[in-house]
Design a protein around this motif. Sequence first.
Motif, PDB file in Angstrom:
ATOM      1  N   VAL A   1     -84.247  34.847 -19.398  1.00  0.00           N
ATOM      2  CA  VAL A   1     -85.181  34.402 -20.422  1.00  0.00           C
ATOM      3  C   VAL A   1     -84.469  34.434 -21.767  1.00  0.00           C
ATOM      4  CG1 VAL A   1     -87.319  34.957 -21.655  1.00  0.00           C
ATOM      5  CG2 VAL A   1     -87.213  35.196 -19.154  1.00  0.00           C
ATOM      6  N   THR A   2     -84.685  33.411 -22.580  1.00  0.00           N
ATOM      7  CA  THR A   2     -84.125  33.397 -23.932  1.00  0.00           C
ATOM      8  C   THR A   2     -85.231  33.085 -24.937  1.00  0.00           C
ATOM      9  OG1 THR A   2     -83.535  31.042 -23.835  1.00  0.00           O
ATOM     10  CG2 THR A   2     -81.859  32.620 -23.124  1.00  0.00           C
ATOM     11  N   LEU A   3     -85.010  33.524 -26.158  1.00  0.00           N
ATOM     12  CA  LEU A   3     -85.950  33.249 -27.252  1.00  0.00           C
ATOM     13  C   LEU A   3     -85.159  33.111 -28.539  1.00  0.00           C
ATOM     14  CD1 LEU A   3     -88.691  33.191 -28.765  1.00  0.00           C
ATOM     15  CD2 LEU A   3     -88.645  35.687 -28.734  1.00  0.00           C
ATOM     16  N   ASN A   4     -85.352  31.980 -29.217  1.00  0.00           N
ATOM     17  CA  ASN A   4     -84.813  31.841 -30.569  1.00  0.00           C
ATOM     18  C   ASN A   4     -85.975  32.029 -31.536  1.00  0.00           C
ATOM     19  OD1 ASN A   4     -82.975  31.403 -32.653  1.00  0.00           O
ATOM     20  ND2 ASN A   4     -83.379  29.202 -32.689  1.00  0.00           N
ATOM     21  N   VAL A   5     -85.937  33.109 -32.296  1.00  0.00           N
ATOM     22  CA  VAL A   5     -87.080  33.512 -33.118  1.00  0.00           C
ATOM     23  C   VAL A   5     -87.525  32.411 -34.090  1.00  0.00           C
ATOM     24  CG1 VAL A   5     -87.893  35.179 -34.836  1.00  0.00           C
ATOM     25  CG2 VAL A   5     -86.545  35.965 -32.868  1.00  0.00           C
TER      26      VAL A   5
ATOM     27  N   ILE B   1     -82.571  37.521 -27.031  1.00  0.00           N
ATOM     28  CA  ILE B   1     -83.345  37.154 -28.221  1.00  0.00           C
ATOM     29  C   ILE B   1     -82.376  36.825 -29.353  1.00  0.00           C
ATOM     30  CG2 ILE B   1     -85.101  37.897 -29.867  1.00  0.00           C
ATOM     31  CD1 ILE B   1     -86.103  39.833 -27.696  1.00  0.00           C
ATOM     32  N   ASN B   2     -82.480  35.608 -29.884  1.00  0.00           N
ATOM     33  CA  ASN B   2     -81.558  35.128 -30.910  1.00  0.00           C
ATOM     34  C   ASN B   2     -82.286  34.882 -32.234  1.00  0.00           C
ATOM     35  OD1 ASN B   2     -79.471  34.740 -28.826  1.00  0.00           O
ATOM     36  ND2 ASN B   2     -80.765  33.044 -28.170  1.00  0.00           N
ATOM     37  N   TYR B   3     -81.482  34.762 -33.287  1.00  0.00           N
ATOM     38  CA  TYR B   3     -82.038  34.389 -34.602  1.00  0.00           C
ATOM     39  C   TYR B   3     -81.107  33.342 -35.200  1.00  0.00           C
ATOM     40  CZ  TYR B   3     -84.375  34.742 -39.094  1.00  0.00           C
ATOM     41  OH  TYR B   3     -85.102  34.456 -40.234  1.00  0.00           O
ATOM     42  N   ASP B   4     -81.400  32.083 -34.902  1.00  0.00           N
ATOM     43  CA  ASP B   4     -80.531  30.986 -35.323  1.00  0.00           C
ATOM     44  C   ASP B   4     -81.386  29.909 -35.977  1.00  0.00           C
ATOM     45  OD1 ASP B   4     -78.466  29.242 -35.702  1.00  0.00           O
ATOM     46  OD2 ASP B   4     -77.867  29.106 -33.602  1.00  0.00           O
ATOM     47  N   THR B   5     -81.229  29.746 -37.287  1.00  0.00           N
ATOM     48  CA  THR B   5     -82.015  28.750 -38.026  1.00  0.00           C
ATOM     49  C   THR B   5     -81.302  27.415 -38.127  1.00  0.00           C
ATOM     50  OG1 THR B   5     -81.075  29.482 -40.137  1.00  0.00           O
ATOM     51  CG2 THR B   5     -83.130  30.536 -39.420  1.00  0.00           C
TER      52      THR B   5
END
Length: 335
Positions: free
Chosen positions: A75-79, A232-236
């Motif tokens: 599972v992946t999530l880009n915030v 869980i990533n944080y990529d804008t």
Amino acid sequence: MSSSTCKQFLFAYRNQFLVLAATCTIVMSWQTAWSQTSSSPLTAADRNESERSDKLTGGRIEFADFEPNQPDIRVTLNVPSFRLTLWQNGKEVKSYYVGVGLKAHPIYVGDREATEIIWNPAWIPPASDWVSKIDGVRPGEVIKASDPRNPLGKMKIPLGDRYLIHQAAKLTDVGNLVSHGCVRMPRSDLYDLAEKIIAARGANVSRKRITAAKRSSRMLVVRLEEPVPVDINYDTLVVEGGVLHVYADVYDRGTNRPSRLRAELEASNVDVSNLSDATIKQILRKVTRRTEFVVDTRSIAEGRALEDGRAIPLIPRKQKPLGSASGRRTAARKS
């Protein structure tokens, strides 16, 4: 560490050191994906890279229908995009829109893992300042699923250290900063995700027991024999399938700066010789909490980023299931 070494480690020490083995597998997959698409070494900053980045996918994401008893899932999530995705055998099988942690209570960014799925979970309020502001709730008390004070809804998927995926309080939670560090999903989506995980892993629980748990308030715990990796990533700033996506910097981490956008494009082999800093600033100003900015990288190279780019709703007003054929075509047009 080689792939075969990781597998031997997992087999030999599965019960005692499962967490470490799973971490080894996750890191190895990052290194493998990066080595296939870039000659540059993987840095700490790159670990926040969206799973959809062309740097990691080579510019192509494959879609597939979900298959039971195929246990290679993650599972992946880009915030900033509020998008959670289930992958199977390296291919996208379903994506969902979610809500995430408030700015004051941000969701953890990094590698987590799901070890169990719980229907009708009890809630034990933590000893936190925000709990003390809720009338009639005491830290440490056990609040059952049937109690209206329980905010978890019908299901939770623990990710460790009190981080959870759990039921949204309302549909407007989707695409918003709403929780105290957790992921919130509409109940139907959460059920779908959980049942796909169970079917993929062949977990020892019958359909009858799941149906009974949905209809009652009795707790049902399904333990996963091996943890499901959750990245869980944080990529804008994401170049996905030859299209630049710019998302809002929802946690104000300073990610949407002209220098970072230019560097992201250059790292994705996009010609930026016709892209001025003034144009980049205008692009960044077009992004809001409710919209993203998208533009084909060919338009950027031709100096037409503003003319050809557009701001679109972050969450479609009329959502189609992202895992359906129509949803995939929509995603492909955005990619």
